[in-house]
Design a protein around this motif. Structure first.
Motif, short mmCIF file in Angstrom:
data_model
loop_
_atom_site.label_atom_id
_atom_site.label_comp_id
_atom_site.label_asym_id
_atom_site.label_seq_id
_atom_site.Cartn_x
_atom_site.Cartn_y
_atom_site.Cartn_z
N VAL A 607 0.84 -1.20 0.00
CA VAL A 607 0.00 0.00 0.00
C VAL A 607 0.87 1.24 0.00
O VAL A 607 1.91 1.30 0.69
CB VAL A 607 -0.94 -0.02 1.22
N PHE A 608 0.46 2.27 -0.77
CA PHE A 608 1.07 3.60 -0.68
C PHE A 608 -0.03 4.65 -0.80
O PHE A 608 -1.14 4.36 -1.27
CB PHE A 608 2.14 3.80 -1.77
N GLN A 609 0.29 5.88 -0.37
CA GLN A 609 -0.72 6.92 -0.29
C GLN A 609 -0.24 8.20 -0.95
O GLN A 609 0.97 8.51 -0.95
CB GLN A 609 -1.07 7.22 1.19
N LEU A 610 -1.21 8.96 -1.49
CA LEU A 610 -0.97 10.28 -2.07
C LEU A 610 -1.78 11.29 -1.26
O LEU A 610 -2.97 11.12 -1.06
CB LEU A 610 -1.41 10.31 -3.54
N GLN A 611 -1.10 12.35 -0.83
CA GLN A 611 -1.76 13.33 0.04
C GLN A 611 -1.46 14.73 -0.46
O GLN A 611 -0.32 15.08 -0.77
CB GLN A 611 -1.28 13.17 1.48
N GLN A 612 -2.54 15.56 -0.51
CA GLN A 612 -2.40 16.95 -0.93
C GLN A 612 -3.64 17.73 -0.56
O GLN A 612 -4.77 17.29 -0.84
CB GLN A 612 -2.18 17.05 -2.44
N SER A 613 -3.47 18.85 0.12
CA SER A 613 -4.57 19.79 0.43
C SER A 613 -5.77 19.10 1.07
O SER A 613 -6.91 19.29 0.68
CB SER A 613 -5.02 20.51 -0.84
#
Length: 653
Positions: A607-613
């Protein structure tokens, strides 16, 4: 009454054992003879119980039970709460030898005599009424055994406690009064077991209803009751009045023990124990009082549920009704407000419509707004005075009260429910409200977009689209509301659908700006959705990275979806998501520039995650090795880096 064996007094540990056995068996040990009419005359209880005076013998009905009304139970609870019933006992007729006894011993003697009469009545209830009805149910099958057990509740445990423990202890202390002039330690030791009365009191009203129902429905049931009620042991009283005695008994203990403490001479050795025993008895009385209050609360709550016709997922015994009443709903499209009805519970606000034909339920629930996250504030509107706004995650309502006082009352009730939930959960933070009429407060903050139902702008407040500024007309450019921000927009600017979390992720009409924010898709001028018209290139020459990824989180559904994902070589800063590798049109696209790429939660290295705003996207690769390659490719795109040399940039699987 048969004498109780006093050679080996039972201990407190054996008392607990008997209680546990009594609760499971439902029958009490003791006198096996069912002939309740054979009790001697001296075991009859006195009929005068002070504030709870029962019917005289000549006025008591003979043929069927007399139902104790709910108002009587309410008055009993009020007396228990106010303490108005705690008055001194009136001295009765005393023999010449009793006049020479100390005052405190006279009270102990009265306690013993009333206890003997009370145990006689418990014997009648448990060993006669209960056992004979149970035997009739087993033999004739005319009525269920479970009905009998529900009527008498835990009367067997109560009878065992008083007949085998409490009464023998009192008899022994009075006989040895010269050597041991005290009862405070006995009551202090056995008093906590009186809390078992709470279960009996809580079941009392239901027992009365079952008794009245089956007396009419089953002739064998009524015949058994009538036969026992006509016996001498019953004292010409109905079963309903016998069932009332345990409800009255604990307050009687407190009254006598309070008088005992008052009569103790100064410096008496029993005073500390007696005072602590009084506290124990008072706690047991409060426990019964709380049981009565809980019984009434559940009854009232169920009556509300019946008026609403609610589903099982909303019906919860832990709910508490805080306020209900009519209000007016201010519509964003209609000129005149509409009649509505609100039910405010401790965890939700139900927005209802009164039914014209009241068959069954009286109201139809239109919207449920959770108290968690709810905001309430007044609306400065000259056209609709006394109006206020209730904003929740599921919906935002503009409501109008009939007066200023009613508006304030509703706002205070809603805010009190929010504050109580905030203190209990310690997770909700009250919103900081700006000055009245602040234009910025009319709009949702960007962090709340899609998470909270917006306040709709009224149609008559605008004459042009709030996005493209084109004027509205009745034929070619009609008004529509964006379900994310509440703006009034035209059809061209609202021809998009996005998932809104405040409605469990369902698709709703949104404007172009909200669509871009909620989905991450950039819509260039004059080319709506054209960015998705891109084939799913899977080869190393056409993509920087491609392969299957599972999309996790509420945005993609509860179970997640396995989609084909591509970072094209000719557009290396965007991630395209397709339903299948051969599709020519992408489902959506995610501009990767500015995203922060991190490893997923511990326990799953894929699993990996993308985070922004404030946005968080969770993805899972097929293998741990592919997860590392995806993290490398997405991280390079998020940083604005171009693909490397062909031999090092081929990351397709």
């Amino acid at each position: 009454m048969e004498p109780v064996d006093r050679e080996k007094p039972p201990s407190v540990s054996s008392l607990v054992t008997v209680f546990e056995e009594g609760r499971t068996s439902g029958a009490a040990p003791g006198d096996d003879s069912p002939g309740g009419a054979q009790h001697p005359q001296e075991c009859r209880p006195a009929l005068s119980l002070g504030p709870w005076e029962m019917l005289p013998a000549e006025e008591a009905p003979q043929s069927r039970p007399r139902t104790v009304s709910r108002s009587y139970l309410n008055s009993l609870k009020d007396k228990l709460s106010s303490g108005a019933w705690r008055k001194s006992c009136q001295p009765g007729t005393q023999s010449p030898s009793e006049t020479q006894e100390p005052e405190e011993k006279k009270i102990v003697r009265e306690l013993l005599e009333t206890e003997q009469a009370y145990v006689s009545r418990l014997h009648l209830l448990d060993q006669v009424f209960f056992q004979e009805l149970l035997s009739e149910a087993r033999s004739s099958k005319a009525f269920p055994e479970e009905v009998v057990r529900l009527i008498f509740s835990n009367i067997s445990s109560i009878y065992q406690f008083h007949a085998q423990f409490f009464l023998p202890e009192l008899q022994r202390r009075l006989e040895d009064w010269t050597a041991t002039p005290r009862i405070g330690d006995v009551i202090q030791k056995l008093g906590p077991f009186l809390k078992m009365y709470g279960e009996y009191v809580k079941n009392f009203e239901r027992a009365g209803e079952l008794l009245a129902t089956w007396a009419e429905k089953s002739p064998p049931f009524q015949e058994v009751i009538t036969r026992i009620q006509s016996s001498e042991a019953s004292g010409s009283l109905t079963l309903q009045h016998h069932l009332l005695e345990p409800v009255q008994r604990v307050p009687r203990y407190e009254l006598l023990l309070r008088e005992y403490v008052r009569k103790l001479p100064p410096g008496a050795a029993d005073r500390p124990d007696a005072q602590r025993a009084l506290d124990v008895i008072f706690s047991a009385a409060q426990h019964s009082n709380a049981a009565i209050a809980e019984m009434e609360r559940l009854r009232d709550l169920w009556a509300v549920y019946q008026r609403l016709g609610l589903d099982d997922d909303i019906v919860d015994p832990s709910n508490a009704l805080l306020r209900e009443g009519p209000v007016l709903k201010i519509s964003s499209r209609r000129r005149d407000p509409m009649e509505r009805y609100l039910f405010l519970f401790n965890n939700m606000l139900l927005y209802c419509v009164p039914r014209v034909l009241q068959v069954g339920a009286h109201f139809q629930v239109r919207t449920r707004i959770d108290v968690a996250g709810m905001k309430v504030r007044p609306l400065p509107d000259s056209e609709f005075p006394h109006s206020f706004l209730v904003s929740g995650r599921q919906r935002t309502l503009e409501l109008q009260a009939r007066s200023e006082e009613e508006m304030i009352s509703w706002m205070q009730a809603c805010q009190a429910a929010v504050d109580h939930l905030e203190r209990r959960t310690e997770t909700f933070k009250a919103a900081v409200q700006g000055p009245e009429g602040d234009a910025q407060e009319q709009e949702l903050q960007s962090e709340e977009l899609g998470l909270r139902a917006p306040q709709w702008v009224r149609d008559k407040m605008v004459t042009m689209c709030m996005r493209c500024q084109e004027p509205f007309n009745a034929l070619t450019r009609r008004r529509h509301h964006c379900r994310a921000c509440g703006y009034v927009v035209c059809a061209r600017c609202s021809d998009y659908r996005a998932e809104l979390q405040y409605d469990q992720g369902h698709l709703h009409r949104v404007c172009a700006a909200c669509y871009t924010f909620l989905t991450g898709c950039v819509l260039p001028e004059g080319r709506r959705r054209g960015i998705l018209q891109k084939g799913a290139a899977a080869g190393p020459d056409g993509s920087v990275m491609s392969g299957f990824l599972q999309l996790l989180g509420d945005r993609w559904g509860r179970s997640g979806s396995r989609s084909w994902c591509v970072i094209p070589r000719d557009d290396p800063l965007v991630l395209y998501i397709y339903a299948a590798p051969q599709d020519t049109r992408a489902l959506t696209s995610i501009p990767l520039l500015g995203y922060q790429v991190t490893a997923g939660p511990q326990g799953d290295p894929r699993v990996f995650q993308l985070q922004q705003s404030g946005q968080l996207l969770t993805l899972r690769a097929e293998t741990e090795e592919l997860q590392g390659r995806w993290v490398e490719a997405v991280g390079r795109a998020a940083g604005g880096g171009a693909p490397g040399e062909p031999d090092s940039a081929v990351l397709s699987d």
